[in-house]
Scaffold this active site. Sequence first.
Site, PDB file in Angstrom:
ATOM      1  N   TYR A 173       0.841  -1.213   0.000  1.00 27.77           N
ATOM      2  CA  TYR A 173       0.000   0.000   0.000  1.00 27.77           C
ATOM      3  C   TYR A 173       0.875   1.262   0.000  1.00 27.77           C
ATOM      4  CZ  TYR A 173      -2.991   3.599   2.142  1.00 27.77           C
ATOM      5  OH  TYR A 173      -3.653   4.764   2.427  1.00 27.77           O
TER       6      TYR A 173
HETATM    7  P1  NAP Z   1     -13.093   5.174   3.108  1.00 30.06           P
HETATM    8  O1  NAP Z   1     -13.795   5.853   4.227  1.00 30.06           O
HETATM    9  O2  NAP Z   1     -13.053   3.688   3.069  1.00 30.06           O
HETATM   10  O3  NAP Z   1     -13.708   5.744   1.744  1.00 30.06           O
HETATM   11  C1  NAP Z   1     -13.163   5.299   0.525  1.00 30.06           C
HETATM   12  C2  NAP Z   1     -13.760   6.066  -0.616  1.00 30.06           C
HETATM   13  O4  NAP Z   1     -13.100   5.662  -1.814  1.00 30.06           O
HETATM   14  C3  NAP Z   1     -15.238   5.763  -0.820  1.00 30.06           C
HETATM   15  O5  NAP Z   1     -15.867   6.905  -1.333  1.00 30.06           O
HETATM   16  C4  NAP Z   1     -15.221   4.643  -1.856  1.00 30.06           C
HETATM   17  O6  NAP Z   1     -16.362   4.589  -2.694  1.00 30.06           O
HETATM   18  C5  NAP Z   1     -14.030   5.058  -2.690  1.00 30.06           C
HETATM   19  N1  NAP Z   1     -13.404   3.914  -3.360  1.00 30.06           N
HETATM   20  C6  NAP Z   1     -12.824   2.821  -2.812  1.00 30.06           C
HETATM   21  N2  NAP Z   1     -12.358   2.007  -3.775  1.00 30.06           N
HETATM   22  C7  NAP Z   1     -12.671   2.589  -4.964  1.00 30.06           C
HETATM   23  C8  NAP Z   1     -12.474   2.251  -6.318  1.00 30.06           C
HETATM   24  N3  NAP Z   1     -11.866   1.107  -6.696  1.00 30.06           N
HETATM   25  N4  NAP Z   1     -12.927   3.094  -7.269  1.00 30.06           N
HETATM   26  C9  NAP Z   1     -13.540   4.230  -6.935  1.00 30.06           C
HETATM   27  N5  NAP Z   1     -13.780   4.613  -5.667  1.00 30.06           N
HETATM   28  C10 NAP Z   1     -13.340   3.794  -4.692  1.00 30.06           C
HETATM   29  O7  NAP Z   1     -11.554   5.605   3.035  1.00 30.06           O
HETATM   30  P2  NAP Z   1     -10.867   7.013   3.427  1.00 30.06           P
HETATM   31  O8  NAP Z   1     -10.258   6.849   4.757  1.00 30.06           O
HETATM   32  O9  NAP Z   1     -11.797   8.120   3.178  1.00 30.06           O
HETATM   33  O10 NAP Z   1      -9.669   7.016   2.368  1.00 30.06           O
HETATM   34  C11 NAP Z   1      -9.606   7.955   1.311  1.00 30.06           C
HETATM   35  C12 NAP Z   1      -8.164   8.070   0.831  1.00 30.06           C
HETATM   36  O11 NAP Z   1      -7.338   8.479   1.912  1.00 30.06           O
HETATM   37  C13 NAP Z   1      -7.556   6.782   0.286  1.00 30.06           C
HETATM   38  O12 NAP Z   1      -6.772   7.060  -0.848  1.00 30.06           O
HETATM   39  C14 NAP Z   1      -6.670   6.301   1.423  1.00 30.06           C
HETATM   40  O13 NAP Z   1      -5.601   5.521   0.955  1.00 30.06           O
HETATM   41  C15 NAP Z   1      -6.218   7.620   2.018  1.00 30.06           C
HETATM   42  N6  NAP Z   1      -5.785   7.595   3.412  1.00 30.06           N
HETATM   43  C16 NAP Z   1      -6.638   7.234   4.400  1.00 30.06           C
HETATM   44  C17 NAP Z   1      -6.196   7.236   5.709  1.00 30.06           C
HETATM   45  C18 NAP Z   1      -7.060   6.842   6.885  1.00 30.06           C
HETATM   46  O14 NAP Z   1      -6.528   6.569   7.963  1.00 30.06           O
HETATM   47  N7  NAP Z   1      -8.369   6.824   6.748  1.00 30.06           N
HETATM   48  C19 NAP Z   1      -4.874   7.615   6.005  1.00 30.06           C
HETATM   49  C20 NAP Z   1      -4.039   7.991   4.966  1.00 30.06           C
HETATM   50  C21 NAP Z   1      -4.507   7.973   3.678  1.00 30.06           C
HETATM   51  P3  NAP Z   1     -17.695   3.760  -2.297  1.00 30.06           P
HETATM   52  O15 NAP Z   1     -18.103   4.254  -0.936  1.00 30.06           O
HETATM   53  O16 NAP Z   1     -18.686   4.133  -3.333  1.00 30.06           O
HETATM   54  O17 NAP Z   1     -17.299   2.322  -2.286  1.00 30.06           O
END
Ligand code: NAP
Length: 256
Positions: free
Chosen positions: A161
């Site tokens: 990742y």
């Molecule tokens: P989340 O709450 O799980 O939400 C993920 C979002 O991405 C949802 O809107 C989902 O759409 C969409 N998604 C997932 N897979 C997809 C795909 N194959 N195609 C299109 N859309 C997709 O995650 P989050 O925490 O908001 O994460 C958002 C970003 O932040 C990611 O890139 C993640 O790597 C990064 N990030 C997160 C964290 C953390 O701790 N949360 C830390 C660092 C970086 P649906 O709901 O429609 O499925």
Amino acid sequence: MTASTTPRIALVTGGSRGLGRSTALALAAQGSDVILTYQSSEAEAHAVVRQVEALGRRAVALQLDVGDSKRFAAFAEAVKKVLASTWQRERFDHLVNNAGIGLNAPIAETTEEQFDLLSNIHLKGTFFLTQKLLPLIADGGRIVNISTGLARFTFPGYAAYAAMKGGVEVLTRYMAKELGPRGISVNTLAPGAIETDFRGGQVRDDKQVNAHIAGVTALGRVGLPDDIGGAVAALLADGSRWITGQRIEVSGGMML
Ligand code: NAP
């Protein structure tokens, strides 16, 4: 530059939940209209559209799988159509490459399928989605690519990742260089651990994990989605226009 009376239009991938949802709402509160994408959470995406509208801005939700690059040309066509039908415009201003998934597996046990999935979603997806959308991004526009603190510090199980996100960070600098002549700035925003559904909501729901992260964070707690949405909006605000090619970590000082 868009005239000040014309609202900016931001496209946020993965705007149905978590950080993308918070970003869409923070941008709307800042006066931006929003195109947000969802993969499977259609109802949640439409709820975000209604929340943006309640803030007095316009929003449209489109379906997109960022792991399926073969469909990006059709997605760009769909964006072109909504720009024309909803805004009578040919371009949008800000792209936030946010959609993504997390996956924890030790290097010794990571399968090629897991590696390819992460690569397709985070690295190939960011590269080719941006490529296909470039003709629709206004000169003077902005791009924010979402990375992770895990590209700077290490926790076991995040090698694949974090390697993809590291690639996104390098890509950001190249985008900034190549798109500079069009006046487009490109930056990485790297969140620390945030309480979302990410990885089954582990950071939010597992008390031990939550307490451990709070303990290694200078500001003494785990991040919340609005800590990130507000930061992305700040990076896309007028006052940040001279920032490009940078990695900005938004983690409350995690693992300093
Ligand atoms: P989340 O709450 O799980 O939400 C993920 C979002 O991405 C949802 O809107 C989902 O759409 C969409 N998604 C997932 N897979 C997809 C795909 N194959 N195609 C299109 N859309 C997709 O995650 P989050 O925490 O908001 O994460 C958002 C970003 O932040 C990611 O890139 C993640 O790597 C990064 N990030 C997160 C964290 C953390 O701790 N949360 C830390 C660092 C970086 P649906 O709901 O429609 O499925």
